[in-house]
Design an enzyme around this catalytic site. Structure first.
Site, short mmCIF file in Angstrom:
data_model
loop_
_atom_site.label_atom_id
_atom_site.label_comp_id
_atom_site.label_asym_id
_atom_site.label_seq_id
_atom_site.Cartn_x
_atom_site.Cartn_y
_atom_site.Cartn_z
CE LYS A 250 -4.42 1.12 0.21
NZ LYS A 250 -5.61 0.34 -0.20
CG ASP B 272 -7.43 3.25 -0.82
OD1 ASP B 272 -7.91 2.11 -0.74
OD2 ASP B 272 -7.51 4.07 0.13
P1 NDP Z 1 -13.01 7.71 -3.01
O1 NDP Z 1 -11.93 8.70 -2.81
O2 NDP Z 1 -13.59 7.50 -4.35
O3 NDP Z 1 -14.23 8.04 -2.03
C1 NDP Z 1 -14.04 8.11 -0.65
C2 NDP Z 1 -15.35 8.48 0.00
O4 NDP Z 1 -15.22 8.32 1.42
C3 NDP Z 1 -15.73 9.93 -0.23
O5 NDP Z 1 -17.13 10.06 -0.20
C4 NDP Z 1 -15.08 10.61 0.97
O6 NDP Z 1 -15.66 11.84 1.33
C5 NDP Z 1 -15.32 9.59 2.05
N1 NDP Z 1 -14.27 9.74 3.07
C6 NDP Z 1 -12.93 9.65 2.87
N2 NDP Z 1 -12.28 9.89 4.01
C7 NDP Z 1 -13.22 10.12 4.93
C8 NDP Z 1 -13.17 10.43 6.31
N3 NDP Z 1 -12.00 10.55 6.95
N4 NDP Z 1 -14.35 10.60 6.96
C9 NDP Z 1 -15.53 10.50 6.30
N5 NDP Z 1 -15.64 10.21 5.00
C10 NDP Z 1 -14.50 10.03 4.33
O7 NDP Z 1 -12.45 6.35 -2.40
P2 NDP Z 1 -12.98 4.86 -2.61
O8 NDP Z 1 -14.44 4.84 -2.80
O9 NDP Z 1 -12.10 4.21 -3.59
O10 NDP Z 1 -12.61 4.21 -1.19
C11 NDP Z 1 -13.56 4.13 -0.13
C12 NDP Z 1 -13.11 3.05 0.86
O11 NDP Z 1 -13.06 1.78 0.17
C13 NDP Z 1 -11.71 3.23 1.46
O12 NDP Z 1 -11.73 2.73 2.78
C14 NDP Z 1 -10.83 2.35 0.58
O13 NDP Z 1 -9.67 1.97 1.27
C15 NDP Z 1 -11.77 1.19 0.36
N6 NDP Z 1 -11.48 0.34 -0.80
C16 NDP Z 1 -11.36 0.86 -2.06
C17 NDP Z 1 -11.13 0.03 -3.14
C18 NDP Z 1 -11.08 0.54 -4.53
O14 NDP Z 1 -10.95 -0.28 -5.45
N7 NDP Z 1 -11.20 1.83 -4.78
C19 NDP Z 1 -10.93 -1.42 -2.95
C20 NDP Z 1 -11.16 -1.87 -1.60
C21 NDP Z 1 -11.40 -1.02 -0.58
P3 NDP Z 1 -14.88 13.22 1.01
O15 NDP Z 1 -15.16 13.48 -0.44
O16 NDP Z 1 -15.49 14.21 1.92
O17 NDP Z 1 -13.43 12.98 1.30
O1 2IT Z 2 -7.94 -1.63 -0.71
C1 2IT Z 2 -7.89 -2.14 -1.84
O2 2IT Z 2 -8.00 -3.36 -2.01
C2 2IT Z 2 -7.71 -1.25 -2.99
N1 2IT Z 2 -7.66 -0.03 -2.80
C3 2IT Z 2 -7.54 -1.81 -4.36
C4 2IT Z 2 -6.11 -2.25 -4.59
C5 2IT Z 2 -5.79 -2.70 -5.99
O3 2IT Z 2 -4.61 -3.02 -6.20
O4 2IT Z 2 -6.67 -2.75 -6.87
#
Ligand code: NDP
Ligand code: 2IT
Length: 452
Positions: A126, A166
């Site tokens: 990461k 992420d």
């Molecule tokens: P994005 O940046 O697309 O969206 C993040 C969302 O979460 C936004 O709505 C953001 O709001 C909110 N957010 C972020 N930080 C905070 C905080 N500290 N408190 C409250 N809300 C918060 O990210 P993703 O959708 O990709 O990721 C969301 C979650 O999913 C994370 O935990 C990530 O690690 C996990 N994840 C993502 C994967 C992927 O493929 N993208 C895979 C597996 C897990 P704001 O706009 O206000 O910051």
């Molecule tokens: O938390 C996660 O699994 C991710 N943000 C996706 C990682 C990836 O390599 O696609």
């Protein structure tokens, strides 16, 4: 816990005292894998816990960049290359002001076991930066990404370490990062995943985490002869994961009534249907707006500033924002209001007290490293397509994702039934099942490869 588990946990606490999120993730894993540690002396003999909790390599670097006014800024960049026992390091990059080493170590540690569960050959890593993309112009984001990649490019490669997105890193950032890597190395390779479709990306990768989390929930419900149709769902976040989670819930006949961002949440009792979701996607992905604008756009919905959606009564809850966004009291509120299923799209969104509340209430609880593994799994499918120099169809990738999520579910279910004493009758402890299944594969590979 066994003596061995307790001893190593104490050592990890002493060595990493200022990294609370990392300690939380380690405690959750170590406290649930005792049955396999006790049954297999080889793990202690080979010091597997001591080794698996120490990253193979951690890179920390300076990222200087200039804003549109020519002012100089300096951020900190990181890549934690945690474990490469079963494949090249693989995991996302997070750009958010809260990023520090401890947070990336928790995410990298979780990624080891998540990637192991996907059935694909990927190690755990990461990275990211404390850079805040919010309010920055495209040109500023590009200059930051180019500076970040100038250093990162020395450490990654398609067979070494393959980053992805992420929080704060989506298609735009992956594009700028890829462009700079290609320019520096003069190589067009699958060094990043989450690429756009016209230059090496995979169909379904944007959808994969959200879709996969819903597929995992479907599989848990199926063990009770139940389904998602007709279920009232609450979700947090409004980014990549939350958006496609809502799309899949709608396709399966469920109704999602909340979304959020770091400022507050919206509640729409009618449900965020296809048309409203398209509006949210445009708001977040193109206009880069705030979720509170939803309440002004859609009559009957309300915005709650500074609050999280966990007091809204629901059948199923899907946290999709960030770590520790559900505490013990919020988990208790969900259960009291009738929630029967929690599937985690975000990484480690429930704190340890909250997890205990789910387990005590014996609800269906799909922990992050199992439930959200569809994203990285589809990244693995993107890597496979890049190696073949072929693109698979949408249907093909979605079918593979669906099968992988079923496999992860069944694997966690079976390991829970075999090893976790509390998994009996109607109840399955998926936390223990996922941790044990993920751990055994990596630990055995580490033993096979000797002391490295
Ligand atoms: P994005 O940046 O697309 O969206 C993040 C969302 O979460 C936004 O709505 C953001 O709001 C909110 N957010 C972020 N930080 C905070 C905080 N500290 N408190 C409250 N809300 C918060 O990210 P993703 O959708 O990709 O990721 C969301 C979650 O999913 C994370 O935990 C990530 O690690 C996990 N994840 C993502 C994967 C992927 O493929 N993208 C895979 C597996 C897990 P704001 O706009 O206000 O910051
Ligand atoms: O938390 C996660 O699994 C991710 N943000 C996706 C990682 C990836 O390599 O696609």
């Amino acid at each position: 816990m066994s003596d061995y588990a307790t001893r190593v946990l104490d050592q990890v606490r002493a060595k990493n005292a200022n990294e609370p999120e990392f300690l939380q993730a380690v405690q959750e894993v170590i406290s649930t894998i005792t049955p396999v540690l006790t049954a297999n002396q080889k793990y202690e003999d080979n010091c597997i816990l001591e080794r698996i909790t120490e990253p193979e390599r951690t890179i920390i670097f300076r990222v200087p960049w200039t804003d549109d006014q020519g002012k100089i800024h300096v951020n900190r960049g990181f890549r934690v290359e945690f474990n490469s026992a079963i494949g090249p390091y693989k995991g996302g990059l997070r750009f958010h002001p809260s990023v520090n080493l401890g947070i990336l170590k928790f995410l990298g540690f979780e990624q080891i076991f998540k990637n192991s569960l996907t059935t694909l050959a990927m190690g755990g890593g990461k990275g990211g930066s404390d850079f805040d993309p919010k309010g920055k112009s495209d040109a500023e984001v590009m200059r930051f990404c180019q500076s970040f990649m100038t250093e990162l490019s020395r450490h990654i490669g398609p067979d070494t370490d393959v980053p992805a997105g992420d929080i704060g890193v989506g298609g735009r950032e992956i594009g700028y990062l890829f462009g700079q890597y290609k320019r520096l190395r003069n190589e067009f390779t699958g060094v990043l995943t989450g690429k756009a479709l016209n230059w090496g990306g995979s169909l379904i990768r944007p959808e994969a985490t959200g879709y996969g989390t819903v597929y995992f929930a479907q599989n848990m419900l199926a063990t009770k002869g139940d389904e998602l149709a007709g279920k009232v769902c609450v979700a947090s976040g409004s980014g990549n994961v939350a958006q496609y989670l809502v799309e899949k819930i709608n396709q399966l006949g469920g109704k999602c009534v909340t979304l959020s961002d770091s400022n507050g949440y919206i509640y729409d009792p009618e449900g965020i249907n296809e048309e409203k979701l398209a509006w949210v996607m445009d708001l977040k992905n193109n206009r880069r707006g705030r979720i509170k604008e939803y309440a002004a756009a859609f009559k009957g919905s309300q915005y709650f500033e500074g609050q999280r959606p966990w007091n809204v009564p629901c059948d199923c809850a899907f946290p999709c924002a960030t770590q520790n966004e559900i505490n013990g009291a919020e988990a208790a509120t969900l259960i009291k209001n009738g929630c029967k299923l929690v599937a985690e799209g975000a990484n480690m969104p429930t704190d340890l007290e909250g997890i205990n509340n789910y387990l005590e209430a014996k609800i269906l609880y799909g922990p992050a490293k199992a439930a959200n593994a569809g994203g990285v799994a589809t990244s693995g499918l993107e890597m496979a397509q890049n190696s073949q120099r072929l693109n698979w169809t949408r249907e093909e990738v979605d079918a593979k994702l669906f099968d992988i999520m079923k496999n992860i579910h069944d694997n966690a279910y079976q390991h829970a039934r075999e090893y976790s004493p509390d998994s009996q009758g109607d109840f399955t402890n998926y936390v223990a099942g996922a941790n044990i299944a993920g751990f055994v594969k990596v630990a055995d590979a580490m033993i096979d490869q000797g002391l490295v």
